[in-house]
Design an enzyme around this catalytic site. Structure first.
Site, mmCIF file in Angstrom:
data_model
loop_
_atom_site.group_PDB
_atom_site.id
_atom_site.type_symbol
_atom_site.label_atom_id
_atom_site.label_comp_id
_atom_site.label_asym_id
_atom_site.label_seq_id
_atom_site.Cartn_x
_atom_site.Cartn_y
_atom_site.Cartn_z
ATOM 1 N N GLY A 169 22.314 -0.997 -2.885
ATOM 2 C CA GLY A 169 21.844 -2.052 -1.976
ATOM 3 C C GLY A 169 22.881 -3.118 -1.656
ATOM 4 N N GLY A 215 25.833 -2.875 0.105
ATOM 5 C CA GLY A 215 26.240 -2.834 1.512
ATOM 6 C C GLY A 215 25.186 -3.493 2.394
ATOM 7 N N GLU A 232 32.636 -0.492 15.183
ATOM 8 C CA GLU A 232 32.969 0.931 15.334
ATOM 9 C C GLU A 232 32.774 1.608 13.980
ATOM 10 O OE1 GLU A 232 35.397 -1.332 16.371
ATOM 11 O OE2 GLU A 232 34.913 -1.168 18.496
ATOM 12 N N ASN A 274 30.519 9.262 9.400
ATOM 13 C CA ASN A 274 30.185 8.338 8.307
ATOM 14 C C ASN A 274 28.671 8.079 8.259
ATOM 15 O OD1 ASN A 274 30.139 6.409 6.330
ATOM 16 N ND2 ASN A 274 31.775 5.137 7.206
ATOM 17 N N TYR A 306 23.589 0.830 9.116
ATOM 18 C CA TYR A 306 23.553 -0.014 10.312
ATOM 19 C C TYR A 306 22.250 0.191 11.097
ATOM 20 C CZ TYR A 306 28.562 -0.564 9.321
ATOM 21 O OH TYR A 306 29.757 -0.833 8.726
HETATM 22 C C1 LIG Z 1 28.852 2.330 3.916
HETATM 23 C C2 LIG Z 1 28.803 1.592 2.585
HETATM 24 C C3 LIG Z 1 29.369 0.181 2.753
HETATM 25 C C4 LIG Z 1 27.310 1.494 2.147
HETATM 26 O O1 LIG Z 1 27.265 0.659 1.007
HETATM 27 P P1 LIG Z 1 26.182 0.871 -0.142
HETATM 28 O O2 LIG Z 1 26.163 -0.372 -0.964
HETATM 29 O O3 LIG Z 1 26.417 2.144 -0.856
HETATM 30 O O4 LIG Z 1 24.842 0.996 0.720
HETATM 31 P P2 LIG Z 1 23.370 0.557 0.301
HETATM 32 O O5 LIG Z 1 23.098 0.948 -1.111
HETATM 33 O O6 LIG Z 1 23.152 -0.874 0.658
HETATM 34 O O7 LIG Z 1 22.489 1.495 1.241
HETATM 35 C C5 LIG Z 1 21.842 1.003 2.390
HETATM 36 C C6 LIG Z 1 21.421 2.160 3.286
HETATM 37 O O8 LIG Z 1 22.580 2.842 3.752
HETATM 38 C C7 LIG Z 1 22.302 4.233 3.856
HETATM 39 N N1 LIG Z 1 23.157 4.980 2.934
HETATM 40 C C8 LIG Z 1 23.960 4.466 1.979
HETATM 41 N N2 LIG Z 1 24.628 5.457 1.353
HETATM 42 C C9 LIG Z 1 24.230 6.617 1.922
HETATM 43 C C10 LIG Z 1 24.583 7.977 1.740
HETATM 44 N N3 LIG Z 1 25.480 8.337 0.796
HETATM 45 N N4 LIG Z 1 24.023 8.911 2.545
HETATM 46 C C11 LIG Z 1 23.124 8.554 3.500
HETATM 47 N N5 LIG Z 1 22.752 7.269 3.731
HETATM 48 C C12 LIG Z 1 23.290 6.323 2.945
HETATM 49 C C13 LIG Z 1 20.843 4.407 3.534
HETATM 50 O O9 LIG Z 1 20.116 4.225 4.740
HETATM 51 C C14 LIG Z 1 20.613 3.223 2.609
HETATM 52 O O10 LIG Z 1 19.274 2.845 2.550
HETATM 53 P P3 LIG Z 1 18.317 3.461 1.398
HETATM 54 O O11 LIG Z 1 18.962 3.125 0.087
HETATM 55 O O12 LIG Z 1 17.024 2.753 1.643
HETATM 56 O O13 LIG Z 1 18.281 4.933 1.640
HETATM 57 C C15 LIG Z 1 29.568 2.370 1.464
HETATM 58 O O14 LIG Z 1 29.142 3.705 1.467
HETATM 59 C C16 LIG Z 1 31.075 2.326 1.616
HETATM 60 O O15 LIG Z 1 31.748 1.408 1.150
HETATM 61 N N6 LIG Z 1 31.651 3.364 2.261
HETATM 62 C C17 LIG Z 1 33.099 3.448 2.456
HETATM 63 C C18 LIG Z 1 33.595 2.412 3.415
HETATM 64 C C19 LIG Z 1 32.908 2.523 4.759
HETATM 65 O O16 LIG Z 1 32.634 3.619 5.235
HETATM 66 N N7 LIG Z 1 32.612 1.368 5.362
HETATM 67 C C20 LIG Z 1 31.973 1.292 6.666
HETATM 68 C C21 LIG Z 1 33.004 1.400 7.728
HETATM 69 S S1 LIG Z 1 32.263 1.284 9.337
#
Ligand SMILES: CC(C)(COP(=O)(O)OP(=O)(O)OC[C@H]1O[C@@H](n2cnc3c(N)ncnc32)[C@H](O)[C@@H]1OP(=O)(O)O)[C@@H](O)C(=O)NCCC(=O)NCCS
Length: 147
Positions: A79, A81, A103, A108, A115
């Site tokens: 949670g 992100g 973008e 991804n 988002y």
């Molecule tokens: C994208 C990112 C910031 C998400 O952060 P996170 O803290 O893991 O995300 P959250 O736990 O807050 O998840 C929020 C929602 O995102 C989605 N989500 C997160 N990880 C996911 C996964 N592996 N697969 C599918 N959906 C996912 C889900 O909708 C999730 O909601 P839910 O938990 O109710 O299913 C993280 O994966 C990251 O750092 N990725 C690498 C960097 C990146 O890609 N940044 C974005 C560039 S545009």
């Protein structure tokens, strides 16, 4: 806790950045430029005195751009992100900015789902946007009605 990041946080942020983005990673100078900028903000998520996630937003005229978002690998899917993006949306509301764009790589899914769950929608594509030629989706979110 989410707070404005400072110079002392940049080394840790750079470690997460290269872990997350590889050849597309921002370098230290990029983050220092954000700290020095009047129009950009760098917010960090701190846990046990360590930054484990961060986001960068820039405001130009009446629009915001989400420039960067990352959570360290071992802290994903908790949670963080969602909290970072929600924090930025509240910050923008407070300063009366009602449109935000970003973008994201077409591949991804994690970020796109995140988002979408916060009200962003895909509105376009930037061809070959990334170094490996992958396309980017352009996403927008409007507070209230789309202009
Ligand atoms: C994208 C990112 C910031 C998400 O952060 P996170 O803290 O893991 O995300 P959250 O736990 O807050 O998840 C929020 C929602 O995102 C989605 N989500 C997160 N990880 C996911 C996964 N592996 N697969 C599918 N959906 C996912 C889900 O909708 C999730 O909601 P839910 O938990 O109710 O299913 C993280 O994966 C990251 O750092 N990725 C690498 C960097 C990146 O890609 N940044 C974005 C560039 S545009």
């Amino acid at each position: 806790m989410i707070r404005t990041a400072t110079l002392e946080d940049i080394s840790q942020i750079c470690l997460i950045e290269s872990e997350c983005f590889g050849e597309d990673a921002w370098n230290r100078q990029n983050f220092l430029a954000v700290l020095a900028s009047d129009i950009s903000k760098l917010f960090g998520y701190e846990k046990d005195k360590e930054i484990i996630g961060y986001a960068v937003v820039t405001v130009i005229f009446d629009e915001a751009h989400l420039d960067n978002l990352a959570v360290s690998l071992e802290n994903r899917k908790k949670g963080i992100g969602r909290q970072l993006v929600s924090y930025i949306l509240r910050y923008l509301k407070d300063i009366e900015i009602h449109k935000i764009t970003l973008e994201v790589r077409k591949s991804n899914t994690a970020a796109i789902n995140l988002y979408k769950s916060l009200g962003f929608a895909i509105e376009g594509v930037r061809k070959n946007y990334y170094k490996n030629q992958e396309d980017a989706y352009i996403m927008w979110r409007y507070d209230g009605k789309k202009p």
